[in-house]
Design an enzyme around this catalytic site. Structure first.
Site, PDB file in Angstrom:
ATOM      1  N   ASP A 224      64.189  51.917 -49.297  1.00  8.00           N
ATOM      2  CA  ASP A 224      64.273  51.453 -50.678  1.00  8.00           C
ATOM      3  C   ASP A 224      63.055  50.645 -51.107  1.00  8.00           C
ATOM      4  OD1 ASP A 224      66.788  52.541 -50.612  1.00  8.00           O
ATOM      5  OD2 ASP A 224      67.833  50.721 -51.261  1.00  8.00           O
TER       6      ASP A 224
ATOM      7  N   HIS B  66      65.763  54.292 -57.983  1.00 12.99           N
ATOM      8  CA  HIS B  66      66.186  52.917 -57.650  1.00 12.99           C
ATOM      9  C   HIS B  66      65.872  51.978 -58.820  1.00 12.99           C
ATOM     10  CE1 HIS B  66      67.826  50.139 -54.835  1.00 12.99           C
ATOM     11  NE2 HIS B  66      66.706  49.505 -54.553  1.00 12.99           N
TER      12      HIS B  66
ATOM     13  N   HIS C 255      63.942  47.067 -60.465  1.00 12.31           N
ATOM     14  CA  HIS C 255      64.867  46.495 -59.488  1.00 12.31           C
ATOM     15  C   HIS C 255      65.687  45.322 -60.051  1.00 12.31           C
ATOM     16  CE1 HIS C 255      66.345  45.130 -55.520  1.00 12.31           C
ATOM     17  NE2 HIS C 255      65.976  46.328 -55.090  1.00 12.31           N
TER      18      HIS C 255
ATOM     19  N   HIS D 294      63.903  49.378 -45.764  1.00  5.12           N
ATOM     20  CA  HIS D 294      63.025  49.167 -46.918  1.00  5.12           C
ATOM     21  C   HIS D 294      61.578  49.443 -46.530  1.00  5.12           C
ATOM     22  CE1 HIS D 294      66.648  46.829 -47.839  1.00  5.12           C
ATOM     23  NE2 HIS D 294      66.336  46.990 -49.119  1.00  5.12           N
TER      24      HIS D 294
END
Length: 274
Positions: A94, A145, A149, A239
């Site tokens: 991510d 995503h 964020h 990540h």
């Protein structure tokens, strides 16, 4: 005119999809809370991993995803795990792409001929289009995503749509097709996120095993969390951006060959064809 990804992958058969059809188990978390799940029961901790002759063979099913006929269902919970055949696992990363860490992760995946999922933030993808193009070239799946964020549960529906649509546009421009998957930042989902994601043709995917690598717990700890949680159907969350991800890079180099030696098939999901 064919897109970059379609031109590169035109004519690919759907052999890879057959073993890993995009069927997922539903989670049990409430809608507006962190949608994590306890690690799926795996083999005993620190069991010896015997080398095997098995190595993931190149798959030929990485052509453009085809959306199922009709509308994408509006779910009330994110999908948490793969229900494909055999000892199948999915690795997800991510917050990127990040020029400091994503290339090393891509190098490791390529060294073992493994594909993964990258849930990218639009502003990061726009800053590193070459990395998004490389993901397309090497057969990885790119998901949405959001753009910046944010915590979606604090945004209006209009803001959520803008965050998602801008990211879809960047992915399509560089990767070659619009994403079929999305993941809410912080695992915070609500009805608006599920509805808007479905309207944009995306399925919500969460995870089964959270490495918590963003806390920088140490490379060995990250490795142990992956290998201890390994089991058929597991989706692993890591990540490749959002902070110092050097531990995540080193951990992948360690746990990926261990998983392959244990007979796991590391692959990417495909949208279920109905």
């Amino acid at each position: 005119m064919l897109s970059r990804r379609r031109a590169l992958l035109a004519g690919a058969a759907a052999v890879g999809a057959a073993g890993t059809a995009g069927l997922f188990g539903l989670g049990t978390g409430e809608e507006a809370v962190r949608a994590t799940a306890p690690a799926a029961p795996g083999p005993p901790a620190r069991r010896p991993l015997k080398p095997s002759a098995y190595r993931l063979q190149p798959l030929t099913g990485y052509g453009p995803s085809r959306a199922a006929p009709g509308r994408t269902p509006v779910r009330r919970r994110p999908l948490l795990s793969v229900s494909g055949l055999g000892r199948t696992m999915v690795l997800t990363f991510d917050d990127g792409p990040d020029a400091r860490y994503t290339p090393d992760i891509l190098d490791t995946l390529r060294a073992y001929d493994v594909r993964a999922m990258f849930f990218v933030c639009g502003e990061m993808a726009a800053a590193s289009p070459d990395l998004l193009a490389r993901m397309a070239d090497e057969g990885h799946v790119v998901g949405n995503h959001t753009w910046s964020h944010p915590l979606l549960t604090r945004l209006t529906g209009a803001r959520i749509r803008t965050e998602m649509e801008r990211t879809c546009d960047v992915i399509e421009d560089v990767y070659g097709e619009r994403p079929g998957w999305f993941r809410a930042p912080y695992g915070a989902w609500n009805r608006a996120a599920f509805r808007i994601g479905a309207e944009l043709g995306m399925e919500p995917l969460a995870w089964t095993v959270d490495t918590l690598d963003w806390t920088e717990p140490g490379t060995r700890t990250i490795v142990d969390r992956v290998t201890d949680g390994a089991a058929p159907g597991v989706v692993v969350l890591s990540h490749d951006a959002g902070g110092d991800r050097s531990q995540s890079v080193r951990a992948l180099r360690s746990y990926l060959p261990e998983l392959l030696d244990a007979g796991y098939r590391i692959t990417v999901p495909h949208r279920h064809q109905v």
